[in-house]
Design a protein around this motif. Sequence first.
Motif, PDB file in Angstrom:
ATOM      1  N   ALA A 189       0.945  -1.271  -0.124  1.00 52.73           N
ATOM      2  CA  ALA A 189       0.033  -0.030   0.103  1.00 52.73           C
ATOM      3  C   ALA A 189       0.933   1.351  -0.016  1.00 52.73           C
ATOM      4  N   THR A 190       2.061   1.195   0.927  1.00 54.82           N
ATOM      5  CA  THR A 190       2.869   2.508   1.125  1.00 54.82           C
ATOM      6  C   THR A 190       3.508   2.665  -0.500  1.00 54.82           C
ATOM      7  N   GLN A 191       3.888   1.675  -1.102  1.00 56.86           N
ATOM      8  CA  GLN A 191       4.567   1.736  -2.192  1.00 56.86           C
ATOM      9  C   GLN A 191       3.800   2.051  -3.297  1.00 56.86           C
ATOM     10  N   ARG A 192       2.641   1.754  -3.234  1.00 52.39           N
ATOM     11  CA  ARG A 192       1.690   2.102  -4.431  1.00 52.39           C
ATOM     12  C   ARG A 192       1.015   3.540  -4.316  1.00 52.39           C
ATOM     13  N   ALA A 193       1.097   4.087  -3.171  1.00 50.80           N
ATOM     14  CA  ALA A 193       0.858   5.273  -3.075  1.00 50.80           C
ATOM     15  C   ALA A 193       2.037   6.361  -3.435  1.00 50.80           C
ATOM     16  N   LEU A 194       3.159   5.903  -3.211  1.00 51.16           N
ATOM     17  CA  LEU A 194       4.629   6.390  -3.659  1.00 51.16           C
ATOM     18  C   LEU A 194       4.559   6.588  -5.068  1.00 51.16           C
ATOM     19  N   ILE A 195       4.251   5.457  -5.872  1.00 48.43           N
ATOM     20  CA  ILE A 195       4.341   5.591  -7.246  1.00 48.43           C
ATOM     21  C   ILE A 195       3.296   6.609  -7.835  1.00 48.43           C
ATOM     22  N   GLN A 196       2.079   6.620  -7.064  1.00 47.15           N
ATOM     23  CA  GLN A 196       1.184   7.445  -7.705  1.00 47.15           C
ATOM     24  C   GLN A 196       1.350   8.847  -7.625  1.00 47.15           C
ATOM     25  N   GLN A 197       2.219   9.205  -6.337  1.00 43.65           N
ATOM     26  CA  GLN A 197       2.834  10.409  -6.247  1.00 43.65           C
ATOM     27  C   GLN A 197       3.800  10.810  -7.216  1.00 43.65           C
ATOM     28  N   GLU A 198       4.877   9.882  -7.444  1.00 40.91           N
ATOM     29  CA  GLU A 198       5.917  10.146  -8.335  1.00 40.91           C
ATOM     30  C   GLU A 198       5.268  10.369  -9.831  1.00 40.91           C
ATOM     31  N   TYR A 199       4.435   9.636 -10.328  1.00 41.91           N
ATOM     32  CA  TYR A 199       3.660   9.644 -11.371  1.00 41.91           C
ATOM     33  C   TYR A 199       3.071  11.086 -11.850  1.00 41.91           C
ATOM     34  N   ARG A 200       2.400  11.649 -10.740  1.00 39.50           N
ATOM     35  CA  ARG A 200       1.739  12.679 -10.731  1.00 39.50           C
ATOM     36  C   ARG A 200       2.746  13.855 -10.980  1.00 39.50           C
ATOM     37  N   THR A 201       3.911  13.742 -10.161  1.00 36.34           N
ATOM     38  CA  THR A 201       4.982  14.875 -10.132  1.00 36.34           C
ATOM     39  C   THR A 201       5.800  14.748 -11.610  1.00 36.34           C
ATOM     40  N   MET A 202       6.056  13.687 -12.079  1.00 39.71           N
ATOM     41  CA  MET A 202       6.866  13.473 -13.151  1.00 39.71           C
ATOM     42  C   MET A 202       5.783  13.802 -14.676  1.00 39.71           C
ATOM     43  N   TYR A 203       4.531  13.346 -14.539  1.00 36.72           N
ATOM     44  CA  TYR A 203       3.893  13.480 -15.900  1.00 36.72           C
ATOM     45  C   TYR A 203       2.507  14.264 -15.829  1.00 36.72           C
ATOM     46  N   SER A 204       2.479  14.884 -14.652  1.00 37.18           N
ATOM     47  CA  SER A 204       1.258  15.783 -14.381  1.00 37.18           C
ATOM     48  C   SER A 204      -0.052  15.128 -14.630  1.00 37.18           C
ATOM     49  N   ASP A 205       0.062  13.785 -14.235  1.00 36.09           N
ATOM     50  CA  ASP A 205      -1.308  13.035 -14.745  1.00 36.09           C
ATOM     51  C   ASP A 205      -1.542  12.085 -13.692  1.00 36.09           C
ATOM     52  N   GLU A 206      -2.759  11.802 -13.457  1.00 40.97           N
ATOM     53  CA  GLU A 206      -3.110  11.017 -12.534  1.00 40.97           C
ATOM     54  C   GLU A 206      -3.087   9.391 -12.767  1.00 40.97           C
ATOM     55  N   LEU A 207      -2.068   8.558 -12.168  1.00 40.19           N
ATOM     56  CA  LEU A 207      -1.911   7.237 -12.474  1.00 40.19           C
ATOM     57  C   LEU A 207      -3.199   6.461 -12.706  1.00 40.19           C
ATOM     58  N   THR A 208      -4.182   6.608 -11.563  1.00 42.53           N
ATOM     59  CA  THR A 208      -5.375   5.794 -11.783  1.00 42.53           C
ATOM     60  C   THR A 208      -6.081   6.120 -12.970  1.00 42.53           C
ATOM     61  N   LYS A 209      -6.180   7.494 -13.539  1.00 35.76           N
ATOM     62  CA  LYS A 209      -6.952   7.898 -14.703  1.00 35.76           C
ATOM     63  C   LYS A 209      -6.337   7.402 -15.691  1.00 35.76           C
ATOM     64  N   ARG A 210      -4.939   7.105 -15.939  1.00 34.79           N
ATOM     65  CA  ARG A 210      -4.227   6.465 -17.097  1.00 34.79           C
ATOM     66  C   ARG A 210      -4.721   5.074 -17.191  1.00 34.79           C
ATOM     67  N   LEU A 211      -4.695   4.325 -15.844  1.00 35.06           N
ATOM     68  CA  LEU A 211      -4.799   2.836 -15.659  1.00 35.06           C
ATOM     69  C   LEU A 211      -6.350   2.765 -16.243  1.00 35.06           C
ATOM     70  N   SER A 212      -7.238   3.661 -15.667  1.00 34.19           N
ATOM     71  CA  SER A 212      -8.571   3.509 -16.116  1.00 34.19           C
ATOM     72  C   SER A 212      -8.583   3.483 -17.803  1.00 34.19           C
ATOM     73  N   SER A 213      -7.934   4.399 -18.351  1.00 34.27           N
ATOM     74  CA  SER A 213      -8.259   4.366 -19.834  1.00 34.27           C
ATOM     75  C   SER A 213      -7.283   3.410 -20.621  1.00 34.27           C
ATOM     76  N   GLU A 214      -6.432   2.779 -19.938  1.00 37.27           N
ATOM     77  CA  GLU A 214      -5.560   1.769 -20.556  1.00 37.27           C
ATOM     78  C   GLU A 214      -6.019   0.166 -20.290  1.00 37.27           C
TER      79      GLU A 214
END
Length: 316
Positions: free
Chosen positions: A43-68
Amino acid sequence: MSTLSVPPVLTSPQHDAVQLYKAFKGFGCDTGTVVDILAHRDATQRALIQQEYRTMYSDELTKRLSSELSGDLKRAVLLWMHDPAGRDATIVRQALTGDIIDLKAATEVICSRSSSQIQVFKQAYHAKFGVHLEHDLNFHTSSDHLKLLLAYVSITRYEGPEVDRAMVDKDAKVLYKAGEKKLGTDEKTFIHIFSERSRPHLAAVSIAYHHMYGNSLKKAVKSETSGLFEDALLTILRCAENPAKYFAKVLHKAMKGMGTNDTTLIRVVVSRTEIDMQYIKAEYQKKYRKPLGDAIHSETSGHYRAFLLALVGPNH
């Protein structure tokens, strides 16, 4: 005990975010990579990955997962990305207000959680949806079922192991009087005892009841109550006695017969993996003489199967 297997040498959340971004790029999604990464992060790692993704790509990882992603895999992965309280809040909110109202699912989540888990998920519920859990319960449930759920989410129960023997015997007697002994049922008494007592206390009441009256308290609940009210009482009681056995039964029911109830399968696997899936697997094997992994394998396919099996871990 959790069945989540995390690699011995972990890559950084930043590295994971880059790998996921690459998996989404180009034509079609590299779903295998997405499953390989996310099914092996806590859970902690998943939260950190989401944070990094947001910082690096200005996009929500969950939104991207939802469309892919699509179908059952998409539902499972999106649910997995939540922290436990946010996940419970999401499941209950969907069960109460989604296209298909699923009061059984809402009842299962509420009645199988501890008092402190409920307090945290009530806060998450309000923060996410701008409405109090009690409000949604009032709107979508009714009568004794509603009274029990409202009591259960508002009362702070003791969570320690100590049990007061005299109180246990008294509760067993009171429940007998409120149910089997009288014509009709005094539902108020069942609601009061089931919503206020600790798990070890209720488990002890169940044993005392059997000793005193030769009948199981579960049987009494079944003969004295019905519908969702009965479901809620039985969930509370079974989770007081043996939560792993309760969830093994829920999983078996979701997979037996024609077709699979994927909503239930996803909900239980995703929300129990980091809590007690090891015990659930043992109970499943004991009761149904078949490894849980084999059952899931024969009911699912593709990346969806790979994802669930990664969460529940190997059979042995």
